[in-house]
Structure formats: structure tokens, C-alpha cells
Design an enzyme around this catalytic site. Sequence first.
Site, PDB file in Angstrom:
ATOM      1  N   ASN A 158       0.873  -1.312   0.109  1.00  0.00           N
ATOM      2  CA  ASN A 158       0.094  -0.051   0.069  1.00  0.00           C
ATOM      3  C   ASN A 158       0.817   1.354  -0.024  1.00  0.00           C
ATOM      4  O   ASN A 158       0.327   2.332  -0.129  1.00  0.00           O
ATOM      5  CB  ASN A 158      -1.104  -0.036   1.184  1.00  0.00           C
ATOM      6  CG  ASN A 158      -0.102  -0.132   2.453  1.00  0.00           C
ATOM      7  OD1 ASN A 158       0.732  -0.903   2.925  1.00  0.00           O
ATOM      8  ND2 ASN A 158      -0.639   0.902   3.533  1.00  0.00           N
ATOM      9  N   LYS A 181      11.926  -7.814   0.423  1.00  0.00           N
ATOM     10  CA  LYS A 181      10.846  -8.727  -0.257  1.00  0.00           C
ATOM     11  C   LYS A 181       9.470  -7.895  -0.570  1.00  0.00           C
ATOM     12  O   LYS A 181       8.900  -7.206   0.096  1.00  0.00           O
ATOM     13  CB  LYS A 181      10.529  -9.836   0.800  1.00  0.00           C
ATOM     14  CG  LYS A 181       9.846 -10.807   0.415  1.00  0.00           C
ATOM     15  CD  LYS A 181       8.225 -10.456   0.302  1.00  0.00           C
ATOM     16  CE  LYS A 181       7.408 -11.648  -0.258  1.00  0.00           C
ATOM     17  NZ  LYS A 181       5.859 -11.187  -0.538  1.00  0.00           N
ATOM     18  N   GLY A 234       3.263  -5.206   8.153  1.00  0.00           N
ATOM     19  CA  GLY A 234       2.095  -6.080   7.788  1.00  0.00           C
ATOM     20  C   GLY A 234       1.228  -6.140   8.876  1.00  0.00           C
ATOM     21  O   GLY A 234       1.083  -5.161   9.662  1.00  0.00           O
ATOM     22  N   GLU A 256       5.865  -3.141  12.152  1.00  0.00           N
ATOM     23  CA  GLU A 256       4.804  -2.201  12.144  1.00  0.00           C
ATOM     24  C   GLU A 256       3.552  -3.108  11.769  1.00  0.00           C
ATOM     25  O   GLU A 256       3.446  -3.275  10.531  1.00  0.00           O
ATOM     26  CB  GLU A 256       5.396  -1.107  11.247  1.00  0.00           C
ATOM     27  CG  GLU A 256       4.150   0.285  11.539  1.00  0.00           C
ATOM     28  CD  GLU A 256       3.063   0.238  10.425  1.00  0.00           C
ATOM     29  OE1 GLU A 256       2.017  -0.191  10.767  1.00  0.00           O
ATOM     30  OE2 GLU A 256       3.324   0.714   9.272  1.00  0.00           O
ATOM     31  N   CYS A 290      -2.436   1.953   7.058  1.00  0.00           N
ATOM     32  CA  CYS A 290      -2.426   1.455   8.444  1.00  0.00           C
ATOM     33  C   CYS A 290      -2.864   2.510   9.615  1.00  0.00           C
ATOM     34  O   CYS A 290      -3.116   2.227  10.741  1.00  0.00           O
ATOM     35  CB  CYS A 290      -1.162   1.174   8.673  1.00  0.00           C
ATOM     36  SG  CYS A 290       0.326   2.280   8.699  1.00  0.00           S
TER      37      CYS A 290
END
Length: 496
Positions: A158, A181, A234, A256, A290
Site C-alpha cells: 500500500n 521482499k 504487515g 509495524e 494502517c
Amino acid sequence: MNMADADAQHTVGYVSARGTVDPGHGTKLPVHNPATGELTATAHEVSPQELDDVVEQAHSVFTSTWRGVDPSERGRLVAAWADAIDSNRDALADLEVSDVGHLRRETMGDIQTCVRVLRYYAGMADKLEGRSFAQVPERLAYGADEPYGVVAGINPYNGNAVFIAFKAGPAIVAGNCIVLKAPEVAPLLHFRLAELALESGIPPGVVNVVTGRGDVVGPLLTTHPGIGMVAFTGGPGAGREVIAQSARNIVPVALELGGKSPAILLPDADLDTAIPSVLHSNFVKSGQSCVAGSRILVHESMYQQVCAALAATAGRIRVGLPTDPASHMGTLISRAQREHVDGLVKRAVAAGARCLSGGAPLDRAELAGGSFYQPTVLADVADDNPAAVTEAFGPMASVLSYRDVDEALARANATQYGLSAQIWGNDASVIQYLARNLVAGSIWINTYRAFHPTVPFGGMKESGFGRENGFAAIQLYTRHKSVVWDLSTDRVLPYS
């Protein structure tokens, strides 16, 4: 091949000390444009043997080259990388729009943040200092913060440009090499930015990129014996797995893990400013954020007024193709994510919430191939309603009524998350009381999503631990070493 030219025939491989590699075999994952459903590329899922090679080569570059590079030169190279990103921002934004489905202005904002963060750390490179300890006669004691070697950064989809800068910037300025990644659903920007790092002169093997399914490639990274530290962004479930996996080699982690953030509207809040701002914090990037202020706590004296204004404002939001400048909101990342959001909304209404606006997918003609959802506002949400306890990661906001400040505080804190909180109002004593007692890593007062490279960002409780941004991020990517040197020439020796 330039990632900006990616098409269905092109496969994203991995970026390592050997350059950009397309193995031409192995597991291939489809990459779709979430706004149209079109196949744009395929992504190679890195194998255990390939990852071994990536990490081994990165270690070689670390020991032979990068660790010994003068800090000011590291800063110059990172600044050159930032300049290259800035020079290519239009093409990068186009690539990200097709990969993630955010509005173009949203992706441009992320790219600008990426540039600003990298430039900040480039300027920090020659300012990392050690310290000396107690001045014992004839003894020198000092401390140094040194890089781990090769670290891992695992990112969601995102905010690709931002997360790359948050992790790679401080990590490589501190002297590490990093293996990023990329999210398998939207990996293209990661690879293009890694290409720009190489083109900017950063040695091959310093910034490495792999991709693949999270439950397959993630554990390969977090349990790899050559990885000295892991930074993960994530969800809490995956975060718990990362913690467990890190125990195998006993390496530190920074996490986070999302949030269910409160936005408290005090009785004296400027509603003309607060209402569109709070809604935007929920609907920017189609709610895939988030730090969305998804629990809007409103004083009972203005609850009905605020509900009506929220519904009216949400009803004016234009959902459309991300490439349309008139769109206020784009698409979710996938049909699966849209089904998650829609299911949550339905459960919330069944549990007693009242839908003020939205509440369903959008499938009108030009949007039929995508994963669009209406901006949704739910009222009369109880604290145990699914909408109040579950992170939607979609365009869904909940409105809750409170009687006094202490009730608002208690209910704001009554969640397992603690990432951010918003306060809207003008009573300084009440604001200070709330700011002091809210359990959240970032408290935003009469503003929201207020990120800056100098201000540490991270969570509390199940929102994770560790801080990105500022000098705190350098501390994430370094480990302390103490050196004690006895300078005396006249000493009493043991056993003499």
C-alpha cells in the site's frame, strides 16, 4: 528491461549482486492491474537456492565493499538515488498506478516522500557518531554502532515507494546491505527503484529485491542464517510468525503491524476542517492505510450533526479509475480484499451498526473489471462491533458517541492496537490530557497522516515495536559495540 515497460510477456525476476536476474523457470505469479483486472506482468517467486545466492553475494559485497565505503560517499550515492527517483517520478507514478490502483496524485505523494526520506538519510550518513565512556585514568572506553551486515525488509503493497525508503535508506546509510521482499501482488515499483539504485552508482548487492508469496518467501528470509536483522510491515498475525521465526537464529526484529486508530472530535472541534480530514484519513488509497482514523469518536452533543455531515461528505466522493484526474478514490488491491471489506461491513450492520453511506461494491460499466468499493460510513457502532475491532484495510469508517473526555479516552484505548490517534479540538488542557494518556505511537492534533523524516513513527501494543524515521531508524539497523583499552604501562599482574 525497464520495469516501466512491463507487460504480460515480461517476468520480474530478482535483483542481486549479479544484477537483474530472470531465471526463466520456477514458480511464476500473475501481476494484475487492480483497476482493470488486466494481466500486466508475471513475478518470479525466488527459490531457497536463489535466495541463498542473493544473501551470500550481498554478504560478499558488504565485507569487500560497502562496509568500507566512506560515510560521505555512501551519503552521496543515496542522494544520487533520490535524484534519479525524482527525475523519473512521472514514469514511476504511472507504473505504481497500474500496479496498485492508487490515484496518481497519491502515488506521486508517495514518491515525493520516498525522495525526501532518502535525501534525509543521505545527509545523515557522515553524522553517525560514537561516544566515549567514563574517563578512568589510563583507560580508554568508547562505543561504536556497527551495521549487522545483511538485513531483510518485508513490505506490504500500500505504499511501495515509502516503505522502500523507510527501510533501505537508514539500513544502507548505516553500512548494511538489504534484501527487500516486494509484495507479490504489486512488486513492480520495488524492482524499478532497485534498478535506479544500480544506475545511480550504488554497488550491486547493496539493494537487493526478491518477491514471492508471503507465506513461502517470508519464512525463507526471516529464518535465513545470513540475515542479521528483520524489519517487517504487515498484519499482527504475520508479525507473530515473524517473531517466532526470528527465534531460530535469535535476530532482532522491528514490526509495524497496523492499527484501528481513534479520531476524537471534541465539542469545540472545527467540523468544517475535521470532517473532510477524518474521512480522507479513511478513504485515501481506498482505505488501505494502517493509520486510518477508522473509529471516529464524537461528543454526544453533536453526534447527529456530525453523522449527517459525514454521510453528506462521503456521498460526494467520486470513485473512479485511478487514471481519471476527476476521481477522489481508486480501487482496492484485489477482489479478495474487496470481499473482505464487504463481509466486514455486512457483519457490522448485522451486529447493529447503521449504514450512513456506501456499504457495497461498485461495478458500473467502466469499473466492472476492477475491485472498487463505495466509501462507507457506519453509525451507532458499539465497541464490540466487528467494525470497531477489525482493521478493514478498506474504505470503511465507524462513528461512536461519547459523553465525556474520560469515556472517549477509555474507549479509544480499548483496543489491541496502538499505532496512531487523532485529536480535533481547541481546548489545550483537554488535548494535552488526551495526548499524554492515549496509548499510540503517533498522536496527531488537528492534523492527520503527518509524516516527516525527522519524526519517529511506530506502534505500541499489537501495532508493533521499533521506530522508523529519524535517528531512531539508524538505531534499528545498527548494533552497539563497547571497546575498553587499558593504556597503563605499570600494572600488577595476576599470579606474580
